[in-house]
Design an enzyme around this catalytic site. Structure first.
Site, PDB file in Angstrom:
ATOM      1  N   LEU A  55       0.809  -1.212   0.000  1.00  0.00           N
ATOM      2  CA  LEU A  55       0.000   0.000   0.000  1.00  0.00           C
ATOM      3  C   LEU A  55       0.844   1.264   0.000  1.00  0.00           C
ATOM      4  O   LEU A  55       0.438   2.286  -0.538  1.00  0.00           O
ATOM      5  CB  LEU A  55      -0.926   0.017   1.222  1.00  0.00           C
ATOM      6  CG  LEU A  55      -1.961  -1.098   1.287  1.00  0.00           C
ATOM      7  CD1 LEU A  55      -2.693  -1.064   2.613  1.00  0.00           C
ATOM      8  CD2 LEU A  55      -2.939  -0.983   0.129  1.00  0.00           C
ATOM      9  N   GLY A  56       1.998   1.206   0.649  1.00  0.00           N
ATOM     10  CA  GLY A  56       2.824   2.404   0.712  1.00  0.00           C
ATOM     11  C   GLY A  56       4.097   2.172   1.493  1.00  0.00           C
ATOM     12  O   GLY A  56       4.307   1.095   2.064  1.00  0.00           O
ATOM     13  N   GLY A  60       7.088   4.469   3.983  1.00  0.00           N
ATOM     14  CA  GLY A  60       7.468   5.706   4.649  1.00  0.00           C
ATOM     15  C   GLY A  60       8.872   5.593   5.197  1.00  0.00           C
ATOM     16  O   GLY A  60       9.600   4.641   4.898  1.00  0.00           O
ATOM     17  N   GLY A  61       9.225   6.541   6.035  1.00  0.00           N
ATOM     18  CA  GLY A  61      10.564   6.585   6.590  1.00  0.00           C
ATOM     19  C   GLY A  61      10.890   5.436   7.524  1.00  0.00           C
ATOM     20  O   GLY A  61      12.038   5.028   7.648  1.00  0.00           O
ATOM     21  N   MET A  62       9.867   4.901   8.196  1.00  0.00           N
ATOM     22  CA  MET A  62      10.094   3.840   9.180  1.00  0.00           C
ATOM     23  C   MET A  62       9.825   2.438   8.635  1.00  0.00           C
ATOM     24  O   MET A  62      10.298   1.458   9.193  1.00  0.00           O
ATOM     25  CB  MET A  62       9.204   4.052  10.403  1.00  0.00           C
ATOM     26  CG  MET A  62       9.474   5.337  11.153  1.00  0.00           C
ATOM     27  SD  MET A  62      10.953   5.266  12.157  1.00  0.00           S
ATOM     28  CE  MET A  62      10.433   4.212  13.487  1.00  0.00           C
ATOM     29  N   GLY A  63       9.041   2.334   7.561  1.00  0.00           N
ATOM     30  CA  GLY A  63       8.713   1.004   7.070  1.00  0.00           C
ATOM     31  C   GLY A  63       7.729   1.032   5.925  1.00  0.00           C
ATOM     32  O   GLY A  63       7.490   2.067   5.302  1.00  0.00           O
ATOM     33  N   VAL A 102       3.804  -0.529   4.388  1.00  0.00           N
ATOM     34  CA  VAL A 102       2.475  -0.982   4.777  1.00  0.00           C
ATOM     35  C   VAL A 102       1.912  -1.827   3.647  1.00  0.00           C
ATOM     36  O   VAL A 102       1.995  -1.453   2.474  1.00  0.00           O
ATOM     37  CB  VAL A 102       1.534   0.204   5.088  1.00  0.00           C
ATOM     38  CG1 VAL A 102       0.150  -0.298   5.476  1.00  0.00           C
ATOM     39  CG2 VAL A 102       2.113   1.076   6.189  1.00  0.00           C
ATOM     40  N   LYS A 123       1.900  -3.158   8.971  1.00  0.00           N
ATOM     41  CA  LYS A 123       3.013  -2.205   8.893  1.00  0.00           C
ATOM     42  C   LYS A 123       4.267  -2.939   9.340  1.00  0.00           C
ATOM     43  O   LYS A 123       4.354  -3.426  10.463  1.00  0.00           O
ATOM     44  CB  LYS A 123       2.728  -1.013   9.810  1.00  0.00           C
ATOM     45  CG  LYS A 123       3.778   0.063   9.758  1.00  0.00           C
ATOM     46  CD  LYS A 123       3.346   1.223  10.653  1.00  0.00           C
ATOM     47  CE  LYS A 123       4.304   2.361  10.630  1.00  0.00           C
ATOM     48  NZ  LYS A 123       3.842   3.468  11.507  1.00  0.00           N
ATOM     49  N   ASP A 146       4.411  13.329  14.613  1.00  0.00           N
ATOM     50  CA  ASP A 146       4.528  13.673  13.196  1.00  0.00           C
ATOM     51  C   ASP A 146       3.159  14.008  12.600  1.00  0.00           C
ATOM     52  O   ASP A 146       2.780  13.465  11.568  1.00  0.00           O
ATOM     53  CB  ASP A 146       5.183  12.510  12.446  1.00  0.00           C
ATOM     54  CG  ASP A 146       5.659  12.887  11.056  1.00  0.00           C
ATOM     55  OD1 ASP A 146       5.861  14.091  10.790  1.00  0.00           O
ATOM     56  OD2 ASP A 146       5.820  11.973  10.222  1.00  0.00           O
TER      57      ASP A 146
END
Length: 180
Positions: free
Chosen positions: A31-32, A34-37, A39, A54, A154
């Protein structure tokens, strides 16, 4: 769900996870990221429940402070019952050491995406009534987590997701994501 919060030095980057299992969930699609992981959409192999998984980045899964924050987010959010917060179903560690959270799968769009779409490259953006409704909903969800001592690290339009909800004013609900 009582996974000890330790890091694994053996954590490796994940292979293509489509059709692989994470806990009791089979990964359907990404799905996407980001900076941490990342999804993923996943389906519970026994009951068919759709969920979002996630997965913390491998390099962060080997750092105890990141693992602790990741698991703390899951634990704390699971203790707050508010319609403006994503529901947490489970969290654990994969066989190769990556940590993950299983949560409610949302269908909708980010507040940022909504703003960009409604703005259409022109000044004006979202109608004031819509903005006020979303701000009220986000403030109510933040008040619920603040009562538990949880701070969002955030908060931005990209971390607010708008979903259909017949019980909410205007038929939509703002849900806060990714507490960082």
């Amino acid at each position: 769900m009582n996974t000890p919060v330790t890091a694994s030095s053996e954590t490796k980057p994940p292979p293509n996870l489509i059709d692989q299992r994470i806990g009791k969930y089979r990964v359907v699609r990404k799905l996407g990221e980001g900076g941490m992981g990342s999804v993923f959409e996943a389906v519970h192999v026994e009951i068919g429940q759709r969920a979002a998984v996630k997965l913390l980045k491998p390099e962060l899964s080997s750092e105890p402070k990141h693992v602790q924050r990741f698991f703390d987010e899951a634990k704390l959010l699971s203790m707050v019952n508010h319609p403006g917060l994503i529901k947490i179903y489970d969290f654990d560690r994969t066989a190769d050491g990556q940590v993950y959270i299983v949560m409610e799968l949302l269908e909708g769009e980010t507040l940022w995406s909504r703003f960009e779409k409604q703005q259409g490259g022109k000044p004006g953006g979202m109608p004031v009534e819509d903005v006020a409704r979303m701000v009220r909903q986000v403030a109510a969800a933040l008040a619920a987590v603040h009562q538990r001592g949880i701070i969002h690290r955030d908060l931005k339009p990209e971390n607010i997701f708008v979903v259909k909800d017949g019980e909410a004013a205007g038929g939509e609900r703002a849900k806060i994501l990714d507490f960082g």
